[in-house]
Design a protein around this motif. Structure first.
Motif, short mmCIF file in Angstrom:
data_model
loop_
_atom_site.label_atom_id
_atom_site.label_comp_id
_atom_site.label_asym_id
_atom_site.label_seq_id
_atom_site.Cartn_x
_atom_site.Cartn_y
_atom_site.Cartn_z
N THR A 1 -32.12 16.66 9.57
CA THR A 1 -30.88 16.88 10.55
C THR A 1 -29.55 16.28 10.02
O THR A 1 -29.76 15.47 9.00
CB THR A 1 -31.39 16.19 11.82
N PHE A 2 -28.66 16.61 10.61
CA PHE A 2 -27.32 16.37 10.36
C PHE A 2 -26.42 15.88 11.49
O PHE A 2 -26.61 16.71 12.57
CB PHE A 2 -26.51 17.13 9.32
N THR A 3 -25.38 15.35 11.56
CA THR A 3 -24.31 15.22 12.57
C THR A 3 -22.89 15.51 12.15
O THR A 3 -22.07 15.69 13.11
CB THR A 3 -24.37 13.75 13.20
N ARG A 4 -22.62 15.71 10.80
CA ARG A 4 -21.39 15.96 10.33
C ARG A 4 -21.05 16.97 9.39
O ARG A 4 -22.16 17.38 8.64
CB ARG A 4 -20.72 14.67 9.63
N VAL A 5 -20.28 18.07 9.67
CA VAL A 5 -19.99 19.18 8.98
C VAL A 5 -18.57 19.24 8.28
O VAL A 5 -17.86 18.97 9.10
CB VAL A 5 -20.37 20.36 9.72
N GLU A 6 -18.46 19.63 7.15
CA GLU A 6 -17.09 20.17 6.69
C GLU A 6 -16.98 21.54 6.71
O GLU A 6 -17.95 22.15 5.98
CB GLU A 6 -16.97 19.50 5.24
N GLU A 7 -15.91 21.93 7.12
CA GLU A 7 -15.71 23.33 7.27
C GLU A 7 -14.35 23.70 6.49
O GLU A 7 -13.34 23.23 6.57
CB GLU A 7 -15.28 23.79 8.78
N LYS A 8 -14.60 24.61 5.63
CA LYS A 8 -13.46 25.17 4.68
C LYS A 8 -13.32 26.65 5.52
O LYS A 8 -14.22 27.44 5.43
CB LYS A 8 -13.54 25.46 3.42
N MET A 9 -12.06 27.13 6.02
CA MET A 9 -12.04 28.47 6.52
C MET A 9 -10.68 28.88 6.23
O MET A 9 -9.58 28.22 6.33
CB MET A 9 -11.99 28.20 8.11
N VAL A 10 -10.52 30.21 6.01
CA VAL A 10 -9.44 31.01 5.76
C VAL A 10 -9.08 32.00 6.73
O VAL A 10 -10.24 32.88 7.21
CB VAL A 10 -9.46 31.82 4.38
N ILE A 11 -8.13 31.81 7.51
CA ILE A 11 -7.74 32.83 8.42
C ILE A 11 -6.67 33.84 8.17
O ILE A 11 -5.53 33.28 7.72
CB ILE A 11 -6.91 32.07 9.90
N GLU A 12 -7.07 35.22 8.22
CA GLU A 12 -5.95 36.14 7.88
C GLU A 12 -5.53 36.73 9.14
O GLU A 12 -6.42 37.09 9.96
CB GLU A 12 -6.88 37.31 7.08
N LEU A 13 -4.32 36.53 9.28
CA LEU A 13 -3.63 37.26 10.63
C LEU A 13 -2.63 38.02 10.41
O LEU A 13 -1.65 37.88 9.70
CB LEU A 13 -3.16 35.60 11.40
N THR A 14 -2.72 39.25 11.30
CA THR A 14 -1.65 40.29 11.08
C THR A 14 -0.81 40.15 12.31
O THR A 14 -1.30 40.20 13.41
CB THR A 14 -2.16 41.48 10.98
N VAL A 15 0.48 39.94 12.25
CA VAL A 15 1.44 39.65 13.00
C VAL A 15 2.41 40.73 13.10
O VAL A 15 2.87 40.94 11.86
CB VAL A 15 1.83 38.38 13.35
#
Length: 269
Positions: A238-252
């Motif tokens: 089990t674990f309680t801490r997560v590191e998240e790396k995220m790339v968001i591609e947004l078209t505006v």
């Protein structure tokens, strides 16, 4: 005695009948086929010729990449993540006129469904499915290429002016003379302001690419919500801490209401 007893029994039965709950019968909803309604086409009433219209004009459309790195803390031990649902929320999208810099601020709403252990044996783990909803903020600025330039005017220059006045002089001066000067008893100014149309944004699409990694998972160590160690299969943890790396591609899409000359004519069939 028998009459009183029978009367009391009758009153008791009447009282019980009044207190019995009314049975509930669910309502029945009938299904029916709706008839098709008649309709006819109506020709729009338009203004013909060269007309001026005020419409949203596209200033630019761009795809922005936003990189996010964050730490997520869970309120209880997590055996595994079952599903993640993400939604993009923009709270600011502002074009800094007269530059081409677009300031973007918002957050990603994440709903994480995960399993937290409650009991275990040497070959199984019993878990409850829980969920955690968090907002991951981001901010940034990017330069856009204009398809059409924004309409922008500065305020007119501020100018001060005064009026000529002629005043009597005090004693000691010839009565034939007068004080010739500007009027200091009033202040005169020419100023103004120009009200520009504020550019605005529309979201076209978003795309997420993410990598989540547990930071404190130990294989063979399974904890429940009370922090107790459970006897479980050796490969679980089990674990309680997560590191998240995220790339968001947004078209505006960036727009501004502008006056446009439009050639309007009716369509002749």
């Amino acid at each position: 005695m028998s009459e009183k007893h029978s009367r009391g029994s009758l009153e008791g039965r009447q009282h019980e009948s009044k207190t019995l709950p009314t049975p509930f019968f669910p309502g029945l909803h009938s299904n029916s086929v709706l008839p098709e309604l008649a309709n006819r086409n109506v020709e729009p009433d338009i203004t013909e010729g060269n007309v001026f219209a005020k419409i949203p004009v596209v200033l630019g459309e761009t795809k922005v990449q936003i990189d996010v790195d964050t730490i997520i803390n869970f309120p209880e031990p997590v055996l595994e993540i079952k599903a993640i649902k993400k939604n993009l929320k923009i709270v600011q999208c502002r074009l800094l006129v007269p530059t081409n810099k677009l300031f973007i601020k918002g957050f990603v709403r994440k709903n994480i469904q995960y399993a937290t252990p409650t009991a275990a044996t040497s070959n199984s783990v019993l878990s409850n499915i829980r969920s955690l909803t968090i907002d991951i903020p981001f901010t940034g600025v990017t330069a856009i290429d204009f398809l059409n330039f924004p309409k922008f005017q500065t305020n007119p220059d501020t100018k001060n002016f005064t009026f000529f006045t002629e005043s009597q002089l005090p004693k000691g001066f010839s009565p034939k003379e007068h004080l010739l000067s500007g009027d200091l008893s009033q202040f005169d100014q020419l100023s103004g302001e120009h009200f520009n149309e504020l550019p605005f944004c529309e979201l076209i699409e978003s795309r997420f690419i993410e990598f989540d990694e547990a930071l404190d998972r130990q294989m063979g160590r399974v904890l429940n919500a009370r922090g107790e160690v459970l006897h479980s299969p050796f490969e679980e943890g089990t674990f309680t801490r997560v590191e998240e790396k995220m790339v968001i591609e947004l078209t505006v899409k960036v727009l501004q209401n502008q006056q446009v000359n439009v050639k309007s004519q009716k369509k002749h069939c």
